[in-house]
Write a protein that holds these residues in place. Structure first.
Motif, short mmCIF file in Angstrom:
data_model
loop_
_atom_site.label_atom_id
_atom_site.label_comp_id
_atom_site.label_asym_id
_atom_site.label_seq_id
_atom_site.Cartn_x
_atom_site.Cartn_y
_atom_site.Cartn_z
N GLY A 87 -3.16 -34.71 0.19
CA GLY A 87 -4.45 -34.09 -0.71
C GLY A 87 -4.59 -32.97 -0.31
O GLY A 87 -4.06 -32.09 0.66
N ALA A 88 -5.49 -32.28 -1.22
CA ALA A 88 -5.80 -31.03 -1.09
C ALA A 88 -7.20 -30.69 -1.57
O ALA A 88 -8.05 -31.58 -2.22
N VAL A 89 -7.69 -29.51 -1.34
CA VAL A 89 -9.03 -29.01 -1.98
C VAL A 89 -8.85 -27.68 -2.62
O VAL A 89 -8.03 -26.97 -2.54
N CYS A 90 -9.71 -27.49 -3.42
CA CYS A 90 -9.99 -26.24 -4.12
C CYS A 90 -11.52 -25.85 -4.03
O CYS A 90 -12.22 -26.63 -4.17
N VAL A 91 -11.75 -24.43 -4.17
CA VAL A 91 -13.14 -23.98 -4.07
C VAL A 91 -13.52 -23.09 -5.16
O VAL A 91 -12.66 -22.17 -5.39
N ILE A 92 -14.46 -23.45 -5.98
CA ILE A 92 -15.04 -22.81 -6.80
C ILE A 92 -16.10 -21.89 -6.15
O ILE A 92 -17.27 -22.41 -5.67
N ALA A 93 -15.81 -20.61 -5.81
CA ALA A 93 -16.67 -19.71 -4.93
C ALA A 93 -17.38 -18.62 -6.05
O ALA A 93 -16.51 -17.87 -6.45
N ILE A 94 -18.73 -18.61 -5.88
CA ILE A 94 -19.27 -17.41 -6.77
C ILE A 94 -20.48 -16.89 -5.95
O ILE A 94 -21.21 -17.25 -5.06
N THR A 95 -19.96 -15.46 -5.92
CA THR A 95 -21.09 -14.57 -5.06
C THR A 95 -22.59 -14.48 -5.81
O THR A 95 -22.65 -14.75 -6.99
N ASP A 96 -23.37 -13.88 -4.92
CA ASP A 96 -24.69 -13.87 -5.66
C ASP A 96 -24.75 -12.65 -6.85
O ASP A 96 -25.74 -12.83 -7.46
N GLU A 97 -23.74 -12.18 -6.80
CA GLU A 97 -23.66 -11.01 -8.09
C GLU A 97 -22.98 -11.57 -9.16
O GLU A 97 -22.61 -10.97 -10.32
N LYS A 98 -22.83 -13.04 -9.17
CA LYS A 98 -22.09 -13.87 -10.14
C LYS A 98 -20.62 -13.44 -10.29
O LYS A 98 -19.92 -13.78 -11.56
N LYS A 99 -19.98 -13.03 -9.55
CA LYS A 99 -18.44 -12.70 -9.52
C LYS A 99 -17.69 -13.86 -8.91
O LYS A 99 -18.23 -14.58 -8.03
N ILE A 100 -16.93 -14.45 -9.40
CA ILE A 100 -15.97 -15.49 -9.13
C ILE A 100 -14.79 -15.00 -8.04
O ILE A 100 -14.22 -13.97 -8.56
N ILE A 101 -14.63 -15.59 -7.07
CA ILE A 101 -13.73 -15.44 -6.06
C ILE A 101 -12.44 -16.14 -6.30
O ILE A 101 -12.26 -17.13 -6.41
#
Length: 181
Positions: free
Chosen positions: A44-58
């Protein structure tokens, strides 16, 4: 018993590696005939949708040997034995990007290729990100480059086939549909 269930008669282990195991199962089909199934077992695995306060996607860009090319992807990683998906998501985000989430939310889990593999990916949304200087270190055999992009830039990366894997394409669509960036 489900009407389409296939009963396992015999399992033959073929390979047991660091990331996957391969086995061949002899199965009894619902109509009484026998067949073989080549199966990949994955922890199994994970993935992360990470978004900065400036609305940038990591995103991270890394070379994928199976494809012989680099891909731009959401941070992701394999579950360690007994590891909770939420903990794994936080660990992978910090190892790959140097960000620690203030808030982590489970969004969805899905099977990547159920025709031959049991890999289940757990998708998380990371918000209230904090950049950490003394964070966790990436695996010694993992080389990644951090990217922070807007949603239109991410969509262009997809059009250019630099974002080209299912979990990351799913993430970009989720961001667009939910107005996150």
């Amino acid at each position: 018993m489900h009407k389409f269930e296939e009963k396992t008669i015999k399992t033959k282990p073929i390979f047991n590696g660091k990331v996957i195991s391969l086995q061949v199962d002899d199965v009894l089909l619902p109509d009484g005939k026998e067949a073989k199934r080549e199966l990949i077992k994955h922890p199994g695995a994970v993935c992360v949708i990470a978004i900065t306060d400036e609305k940038k996607i990591i995103f991270v860009e890394q070379y994928r040997k199976a494809l012989e090319r680099p891909l731009v992807e959401v941070p992701a990683g394999k579950l360690e034995p007994g590891e909770e998906p939420a903990y794994c998501a936080e660990r992978e985000l910090e190892e790959e990007t140097g960000y620690r989430p203030g808030k982590m939310t489970h969004l969805q889990s899905f099977y990547t290729s159920p025709g031959f593999a049991d890999e289940l990916v757990h998708v998380f949304l990371a918000e209230q990100l904090e950049k950490v200087e003394d964070g966790l270190v990436a695996d010694e055999d993992e080389f990644v480059e951090l990217l922070e992009v807007s949603l239109p830039e991410a969509e262009q990366l997809a059009k250019d086939n630099r974002i080209f894997d299912a979990k990351t394409l799913w993430a970009v669509q989720y961001i667009r549909l939910n107005g996150l960036a």
